[in-house]
Design an enzyme around this catalytic site. Structure first.
Site, mmCIF file in Angstrom:
data_model
loop_
_atom_site.group_PDB
_atom_site.id
_atom_site.type_symbol
_atom_site.label_atom_id
_atom_site.label_comp_id
_atom_site.label_asym_id
_atom_site.label_seq_id
_atom_site.Cartn_x
_atom_site.Cartn_y
_atom_site.Cartn_z
ATOM 1 N N ILE A 237 1.495 6.267 10.805
ATOM 2 C CA ILE A 237 0.891 7.528 10.406
ATOM 3 C C ILE A 237 0.049 7.368 9.148
ATOM 4 C CG2 ILE A 237 1.369 9.949 9.881
ATOM 5 C CD1 ILE A 237 2.246 8.904 12.685
ATOM 6 N N GLU A 238 0.530 6.551 8.223
ATOM 7 C CA GLU A 238 -0.172 6.400 6.956
ATOM 8 C C GLU A 238 -1.518 5.688 7.114
ATOM 9 O OE1 GLU A 238 0.446 7.681 4.182
ATOM 10 O OE2 GLU A 238 2.558 8.222 4.149
ATOM 11 N N SER A 239 -1.534 4.576 7.855
ATOM 12 C CA SER A 239 -2.732 3.731 7.873
ATOM 13 C C SER A 239 -3.058 3.136 9.229
ATOM 14 C CB SER A 239 -2.531 2.572 6.888
ATOM 15 O OG SER A 239 -1.475 1.729 7.349
#
Length: 226
Positions: free
Chosen positions: A170-172
Site C-alpha cells: 500500500i505504501e509504495s
C-alpha cells in the site's frame, strides 16, 4: 501516498493491507511465469452505486464497487499502476523445499483481526479494485519477490504479526525507489524527519529510507512503538 510518519495514516493503511492480503496470496501463490505486458493504462472506475448490504449477511458481487472510495483513495490506487513492469520470478521447487513456501509462512504468522470478520463497504471496494487488475498483482508479486523474504523473516524474528510485511504494498507498491509528493521515500515511505528519528541516515550519496534492510528495521521499530 501515505507516510510512516503519520500514526493516523498508518492505521488507515494497515486495514487495507489486511484486506488485500487474502486475495493477493490466492492470486499469486500458485503463479509461476508471467509475460511482460508493458505499460498499463489508468483504471476505469465504476461509479455506479452499489447495493447496501444487510448487517452480518454475505455481500453480493455488486457490493464491491469503487463508488465507496473518495477521490484521494482512487488517486492513490491509480498511482500503484505506474510501477515498473518486470517478468514474474519463476518458482524454484528446490528452494521452496529448503526454505518453505513464503506465502504459507506469511499466512501462518497472521495475528490481526482474528475474530469474526466485519463487512466494510470501503474495504470491499478496495478489494474489488485489486481483483479486477490481475496484471498489476503479477507485477507486484515479481517486484516484491526481491524483498518479501526479508520483511517476513524480520517480522518472524521480532515475533510480530506478519501482516505488517504486506504494508509496503500500500505504501509504495514494494518499490524502494518510490518517492511521494510529500517527500516520503523508499519501500516504507518515511518522510525525512521521521526517518532521522528512527536512525535512517540521509546524505547526498546515501538515503537509508531506500535501504531495504535499514528501512524495514526502522519501520518495524516505528510500528511496534505505536
Amino acid at each position: 501516498m501515505s507516510t510512516v510518519s503519520s500514526k493516523s495514516r498508518s492505521f488507515i493503511a494497515l486495514p487495507l493491507a489486511l484486506a488485500v492480503s487474502t486475495l493477493l496470496i490466492s492470486a499469486c501463490s500458485n503463479t509461476s511465469t508471467v509475460k511482460n505486458t508493458g505499460a498499463t493504462t489508468k483504471p476505469v472506475i465504476n461509479k455506479q452505486p452499489a447495493t447496501q448490504p444487510t448487517v452480518n449477511t454475505a455481500p453480493s458481487s455488486t457490493d464491491y464497487s469503487t463508488a465507496y472510495l473518495d477521490a484521494e483513495s482512487l488517486d492513490e490506487l491509480a498511482d500503484l499502476l505506474e510501477a515498473t513492469d518486470m517478468t514474474m520470478v519463476e518458482g524454484n521447487k528446490l528452494v521452496i523445499q529448503q526454505y518453505g513456501d513464503l506465502w504459507n509462512r506469511l499466512r501462518a504468522g497472521y495475528r490481526m483481526n482474528m475474530g469474526q470478520p466485519i463487512y466494510n463497504q470501503r474495504i470491499e471496494a478496495q478489494k474489488g479494485w485489486f481483483t479486477s487488475r490481475q496484471d498489476y498483482l503479477n507485477r507486484l508479486t515479481a517486484r516484491s519477490s526481491r524483498y518479501l523474504y526479508h520483511t517476513v523473516r524480520e517480522a518472524e524474528r521480532r515475533n510480530i504479526p506478519t501482516e505488517l510485511a504486506l504494508l509496503p504494498i500500500i505504501e509504495s507498491s514494494y518499490d524502494p525507489g518510490a518517492t511521494s509528493s510529500a517527500a516520503a521515500a523508499g519501500m516504507w515511505q518515511f518522510i525525512p524527519s521521521t526517518g532521522r528519528i528512527y536512525g535512517l541516515n540521509q546524505s547526498s550519496t546515501y538515503d537509508g529510507r531506500r535501504d531495504v534492510i535499514e528501512s524495514t528495521r526502522a519501520a518495524y521499530d516505528f510500528l511496534t512503538a505505536l
